[in-house]
Structures are given as structure tokens and as C-alpha cells.
Design a protein around this motif. Structure first.
Motif, short mmCIF file in Angstrom:
data_model
loop_
_atom_site.label_atom_id
_atom_site.label_comp_id
_atom_site.label_asym_id
_atom_site.label_seq_id
_atom_site.Cartn_x
_atom_site.Cartn_y
_atom_site.Cartn_z
N SER A 31 69.67 6.40 77.84
CA SER A 31 68.22 6.80 77.78
C SER A 31 67.52 7.46 78.99
CB SER A 31 67.38 5.65 77.24
OG SER A 31 67.69 5.14 75.99
N ALA A 32 68.23 7.06 80.28
CA ALA A 32 67.81 7.73 81.49
C ALA A 32 68.06 8.96 81.57
CB ALA A 32 68.06 6.92 82.57
N ILE A 33 69.38 9.31 81.31
CA ILE A 33 69.81 10.68 81.40
C ILE A 33 69.25 11.64 80.24
CG2 ILE A 33 71.56 12.17 81.29
CD1 ILE A 33 73.58 9.91 82.55
N THR A 34 69.01 11.01 79.19
CA THR A 34 68.30 11.86 78.03
C THR A 34 66.95 12.05 78.39
OG1 THR A 34 69.54 10.70 76.34
CG2 THR A 34 67.48 11.68 75.56
N PHE A 35 66.33 11.13 78.98
CA PHE A 35 64.83 11.42 79.20
C PHE A 35 64.78 12.55 80.35
CE2 PHE A 35 60.96 10.65 81.74
CZ PHE A 35 59.94 10.18 80.46
N GLY A 36 65.71 12.06 81.40
CA GLY A 36 65.73 13.38 82.38
C GLY A 36 65.93 14.80 81.79
N ILE A 37 66.77 14.83 80.96
CA ILE A 37 67.05 16.33 80.53
C ILE A 37 66.00 16.72 79.60
CG2 ILE A 37 68.57 17.32 78.68
CD1 ILE A 37 70.97 15.59 79.67
N GLY A 38 65.42 15.75 78.91
CA GLY A 38 64.34 16.32 78.02
C GLY A 38 63.19 16.56 79.02
N GLY A 39 62.94 15.89 80.12
CA GLY A 39 61.73 16.20 81.12
C GLY A 39 62.28 17.79 81.83
N ILE A 40 63.42 18.29 82.27
CA ILE A 40 63.59 19.42 82.56
C ILE A 40 63.41 20.39 81.46
CG2 ILE A 40 65.72 20.84 83.48
CD1 ILE A 40 66.86 18.41 84.59
N ALA A 41 63.44 20.07 80.07
CA ALA A 41 63.45 21.07 79.19
C ALA A 41 61.98 21.42 78.99
CB ALA A 41 63.92 20.64 77.83
N GLY A 42 61.28 20.27 79.21
CA GLY A 42 59.64 20.51 79.29
C GLY A 42 59.12 21.30 80.38
N LEU A 43 59.83 21.09 81.68
CA LEU A 43 59.33 21.64 82.76
C LEU A 43 59.64 23.14 82.42
CD1 LEU A 43 58.67 22.05 85.89
CD2 LEU A 43 61.19 21.66 86.17
N VAL A 44 60.76 23.80 82.14
CA VAL A 44 61.10 25.15 82.09
C VAL A 44 60.06 25.80 80.81
CG1 VAL A 44 62.67 26.74 80.94
CG2 VAL A 44 63.39 24.81 82.56
N THR A 45 59.91 25.05 80.12
CA THR A 45 59.04 25.50 78.61
C THR A 45 57.66 25.78 79.14
OG1 THR A 45 60.21 24.17 76.89
CG2 THR A 45 58.16 24.87 76.35
N VAL A 46 57.07 24.94 80.04
CA VAL A 46 55.62 25.18 80.31
C VAL A 46 55.37 26.58 81.14
CG1 VAL A 46 53.86 24.38 82.15
CG2 VAL A 46 55.15 22.81 80.63
N TYR A 47 56.29 26.69 82.13
CA TYR A 47 56.05 28.06 82.86
C TYR A 47 56.34 29.44 82.13
CZ TYR A 47 54.97 25.31 86.88
OH TYR A 47 54.56 24.35 88.12
N THR A 48 57.17 29.18 81.15
CA THR A 48 57.45 30.38 80.37
C THR A 48 56.49 30.59 79.21
OG1 THR A 48 58.98 29.15 79.04
CG2 THR A 48 59.90 30.43 80.68
N THR A 49 55.66 29.83 78.70
CA THR A 49 54.78 29.87 77.63
C THR A 49 53.43 29.60 77.86
OG1 THR A 49 55.14 27.55 76.92
CG2 THR A 49 56.85 29.08 76.13
N MET A 50 52.89 29.30 79.24
CA MET A 50 51.61 29.12 79.51
C MET A 50 50.62 30.25 79.12
SD MET A 50 50.42 26.21 80.70
CE MET A 50 48.71 25.95 80.47
N PRO A 51 50.86 31.46 79.12
CA PRO A 51 49.95 32.45 78.91
C PRO A 51 49.71 32.28 77.36
CG PRO A 51 51.42 33.46 80.24
CD PRO A 51 51.86 32.18 80.12
N LEU A 52 50.62 32.03 76.47
CA LEU A 52 50.49 31.95 74.91
C LEU A 52 49.33 30.59 74.88
CD1 LEU A 52 54.13 32.80 73.77
CD2 LEU A 52 51.99 34.14 73.63
N ASP A 53 49.70 29.72 75.44
CA ASP A 53 48.84 28.51 75.31
C ASP A 53 47.21 28.81 75.62
OD1 ASP A 53 49.02 25.48 74.73
OD2 ASP A 53 47.99 25.45 76.53
N VAL A 54 47.21 29.44 76.70
CA VAL A 54 45.67 29.63 77.08
C VAL A 54 45.17 30.81 75.96
CG1 VAL A 54 44.52 30.98 78.73
CG2 VAL A 54 46.16 29.51 79.35
N ILE A 55 45.72 31.60 75.39
CA ILE A 55 45.03 32.42 74.42
C ILE A 55 45.00 31.66 73.37
CG2 ILE A 55 45.78 34.62 72.79
CD1 ILE A 55 47.48 35.61 75.28
N LYS A 56 45.84 30.60 72.81
CA LYS A 56 45.73 30.02 71.57
C LYS A 56 44.50 29.22 71.79
CE LYS A 56 46.54 26.05 71.76
NZ LYS A 56 45.98 24.86 71.83
#
Length: 290
Positions: A199-224
Motif C-alpha cells: 500500500s505504501a508504494i501504491t500511495f506514493g505512485i498515486g501521489g506522484i500521478a496527482g502531482l503531475v495532474t495538477v500542474y498540467t490541468t490547473m488553467p482548466l480548473d480555474v475556468i471551470k
């Protein structure tokens, strides 16, 4: 990438449970992010938290929470089921899915969840948060708020901002699932060949996926968020007009307003959702070998 196949109903149950837990645990960060993205004077996360606690108490940080918990539960269920469906439709004869095809499957899953779950819940949540900061709030809760919005604006009132939500969710799921699947495949193929990940590794991988997602999609979130605010109909003709006004009147940096609380939420979200999902699937035996 080669995947085991999840049973649809088990995938729906595991995803919905993971989504509900994640939404409740991380909601204060979502509240702060949404508040910071409204027009007007820019407020920092700490100030928003202090002002809310002072005027509304801890309960204030959960304004609109019920809308997100219900919507997030449905969203996560739909996301995992639809991703699994698209993933296997795009698999080759050997059951393998390349990274570009995984990206396409994530895009399809995001579009599906935007239509069936995310837009209504996000619109209601945003309006409840916007209304809560008014001197005299008009909505008494999720049910009353939803009925009032539909009565005042019709069904289209809870589907405001559909286009930016579809764009954001499509990009979110495409980036998050592809990052998660690629990292998971890499770790399993190198450090732990043929073994389930703890679970610790799964959590870490999921966290990294969330980090990458934030910076690439932030403008769309603000417009939304802007398109779903109480005064959206007065301020903006459509999503493109909204983006134009933000860029010309407030500057390009405004598109990344709310990054810190959203980053906190999506890193935690990625870890929580994927960890809970993987463990529930494992417990209920919801994965079939291809």
C-alpha cells in the motif's frame, strides 16, 4: 502495458467507496481552492482558512461537502469502470495497452465522468461555497440548494461549465491514469517483478500521478470554477470568453490560482483513491486474469 481485468460491478463498488472516502478526507483543501478561484480580491489559503474558522467555525470548511462526497463517489465509480472498458477496447491481441492508448482510455473515462457525475456535483458544490460567503446565504444545504438552482435556472443550471469540466476531467484522467499505470508497470517490472505492490508504494505512485495532474490541468480548473460561480451568467458569455477575460484583466498567473490547496488534495487524493481501490478489489476478488 498489460492489465488484469476488473469485474465491472466490483470496479464500480471499489471506485465509489474510494471516491467517497477521499472526498470527505480532503474536502477542506477543495473548499479553500474553490474560494481562492472566485473573482475579486485575491485571497491566500491561510487567510481563507482563518476567516472561515472565525466566522463559520470548522463546519464552514465543509460548506458544499455533501455535494462533492456524493458526486465524487459516483465519479470515481464511473471513472474506474469506464477506464477499464476503454482500456480493454484499445488493448491489442495480447491484452497489452500502450502508453498512448492508455492516455486515450483515460481521456474517454474523464469525458464520461464529466457528463454523468462531475459537472452537476461540481456546479452545486461551487454555488454552495460561493453562496456560503455571502452576507445572507440563500441555500440551506445540498437538497435545498439543488432544488433552488433547478427552480431558478432549470436543469442547465446544474450543468453550467460542462465544456471546461469535460476538458478538465478528460485531461485529469488521461494524465493521472497514464502516469499511475506507467509508474506501476515500471516498479512491478524492476523492483518487484510478479509481486503485488504494498500500500505504501501504491500511495506514493498515486501521489506522484496527482502531482503531475495538477500542474498540467490547473488553467482548466480555474475556468471551470469561474463558469460555475453565482454570477457566471452575468460575467461570461462562454468558457473562451472567461479565459480571455482572466488572461487580459488578471494575467496568466491567475490561471494557477489555488494550485497549493489543489496540489495538496490531488496528491492525497491520488494516494488515497488508488490505495483503497486496489485493496478493495483485492479483498472482494474483483480482478480476473486475462
Amino acid at each position: 502495458m498489460e492489465f488484469a481485468k476488473e469485474k465491472p460491478m466490483h470496479s464500480l463498488f471499489a471506485g465509489a467507496t474510494a471516491g467517497a472516502v477521499e472526498a470527505f478526507v480532503t474536502y477542506p483543501t477543495e473548499f479553500v481552492k474553490t474560494r481562492s478561484q472566485f473573482g475579486g480580491k485575491r485571497e491566500g489559503p491561510i487567510k481563507i482558512i482563518k476567516d472561515t474558522l472565525k466566522t463559520k467555525g470548522v463546519k464552514g470548511l465543509y460548506s458544499g461537502c455533501s455535494a462533492l462526497v456524493v458526486g465524487n463517489s459516483l465519479k470515481a465509480g464511473v471513472r474506474f469502470v469506464s477506464y477499464d472498458y476503454f482500456k480493454h477496447q484499445l488493448a491489442d491481441a495480447e491484452g497489452k495497452v500502450s502508453a498512448p492508448r492508455s492516455l486515450l482510455a483515460g481521456l474517454g473515462a474523464g469525458m464520461t465522468e464529466a457528463i454523468f457525475a462531475v459537472t452537476p456535483s461540481e456546479t452545486i458544490k461551487t454555488k454552495l461555497i460561493d453562496d456560503a460567503k455571502q452576507p445572507k446565504p440563500q441555500y440551506r444545504g445540498l437538497v435545498h440548494g439543488t432544488m433552488s438552482i433547478i427552480k431558478q435556472e432549470g436543469i442547465s443550471g446544474i450543468y453550467r461549465g460542462l465544456f471546461p469540466v469535460m476538458m478538465r476531467q478528460g485531461a485529469n484522467s488521461a494524465v493521472r491514469f497514464t502516469t499511475y499505470s506507467t509508474l506501476k508497470q515500471f516498479v512491478q517490472g524492476t523492483a518487484r517483478p510478479g509481486q503485488p505492490l504494498p500500500s505504501a508504494i501504491t500511495f506514493g505512485i498515486g501521489g506522484i500521478a496527482g502531482l503531475v495532474t495538477v500542474y498540467t490541468t490547473m488553467p482548466l480548473d480555474v475556468i471551470k470554477t469561474r463558469m460555475q460561480a453565482l454570477d457566471a451568467r452575468v460575467q461570461y458569455r462562454n468558457s473562451f470568453h472567461c479565459a480571455y477575460r482572466i488572461f487580459t484583466e488578471e494575467g496568466i498567473r491567475r490561471f494557477w490560482t489555488g494550485t497549493t490547496p489543489r496540489l495538496t488534495r490531488l496528491v492525497l487524493s491520488g494516494g488515497i483513491v488508488f490505495t483503497i481501490y486496489e485493496n478493495i478489489i483485492k479483498i472482494i476478488g474483483g480482478r480476473e486474469s486475462d
